[in-house]
Design an enzyme around this catalytic site. Structure first.
Site: not given
Ligand code: A2P
Length: 279
Positions: A44, A49, A74, A107
């Site tokens: 994931d 990130y 996302k 997201h």
């Protein structure tokens, strides 16, 4: 690895390896490589990130067959609307070194930048994701951090219902109303920060359950979520703990203990209300 089946028939491995805050690059690459090595087939991730290149390198290095891996990304808050969503999708794909994604999510439902036109922006973002799904570039599409009113708003314009809603979810912070709504609508719930970002480990009560079942607090928590039909996405950069977090299929928490854990008052949420976040 056991799987959940999404309403479109796609199978999703029942535990995912979370990559939020897994940085810097070398740490992330090593961790994802080791996660695949110990048996995780579900990774994931997300554009925000800022580690998708490292995730991609680990995937390539692992030599795992693409069809045996389930990869999520996302779309971040500053890449919303029809064209930008498509652009964000292809950027993630390139960074990951892949030619399709298994799951792509919105997201957050209500970014600060367009709080006055949430429904319209989500509708346009979703339209791009639906088109990518219909072109076969994504195997499943969904949302993250959506409350019931966000889902209802999205569904007013949607051609395709979301298959997944990924929300913050752990013992003491369950959002049962959202989970019930999702389950009634055949939307799989995934749980982010299932270990309360490490904050659950100080609980004496959970320690007692761990002792009772001869498991760790992490395993009790992840198993509890699975029994509530929530797919957990634990994070760890430690290989032994990665293994431990997958080793939760050989025991069952009793109904009585599930109810008692449901009633526990442990306040460990991140405090990020999707309608109030400052990003
Ligand atoms: P580490 O990477 O050193 O294992 P969450 O997934 O809820 O965000 O929690 C992640 C945190 O929990 C990380 O700090 C991680 O540290 C820790 N963690 C993950 N799995 C375990 C485990 N089995 N036992 C103890 N700590 C764990």
């Amino acid at each position: 690895m056991k799987t959940f089946k999404l309403y479109n028939g796609v199978e999703i491995p029942a535990i995912g390896y979370g990559t939020w805050r897994t940085r810097p690059a070398e740490v992330c690459e090593k961790a994802v490589y080791e996660a695949i090595e110990v048996g995780y087939t579900h990774i994931d991730g997300a554009a925000i990130y800022k580690n998708e290149e490292s995730v991609g390198k680990a995937i390539q290095k692992s030599n795992i067959q693409r069809k045996n891996l389930f990869v999520t990304s996302k779309v971040w808050n500053d890449m919303r609307g029809y064209e930008k969503t498509k652009e964000a999708f292809y950027t993630s794909l390139e960074k990951l070194g892949l030619d399709y994604l298994d799951l792509y999510l919105i997201h957050w439902p209500n970014p600060l930048a367009f709080r006055d036109k949430m429904e319209e922006m989500n509708a346009e973002t979703w339209r791009a994701m639906e088109d990518l799904y219909m072109e076969g570039k994504i195997k499943a599409i969904g949302v993250s951090n959506f409350k019931i009113h966000h889902l209802e708003s999205l569904m007013k314009n949607a051609r395709i219902k979301p298959m997944v809603n990924q929300i913050e979810c752990t013992i003491g912070f369950i959002q049962q109303d959202v989970i019930d709504y999702c389950h009634q609508n055949d939307i799989l719930v995934e749980g982010w920060s299932p270990l309360g970002n490490g904050k659950l480990f100080n609980s004496d009560i959970l320690n007692d359950y761990a002792y009772k079942y001869n498991k760790s607090i992490a395993q009790i928590t992840l198993r509890y979520l699975l029994q509530k039909k929530i797919l957990p996405l634990p994070k760890s950069t430690n290989k032994e703990r990665m293994k431990q977090n997958m080793d939760i299929f050989d025991f069952e928490i009793s109904k009585e203990d599930m109810d008692a854990i449901d009633a526990l008052k442990i306040n460990i949420s991140s405090g990020n209300d999707p309608d109030e976040v400052e990003f």
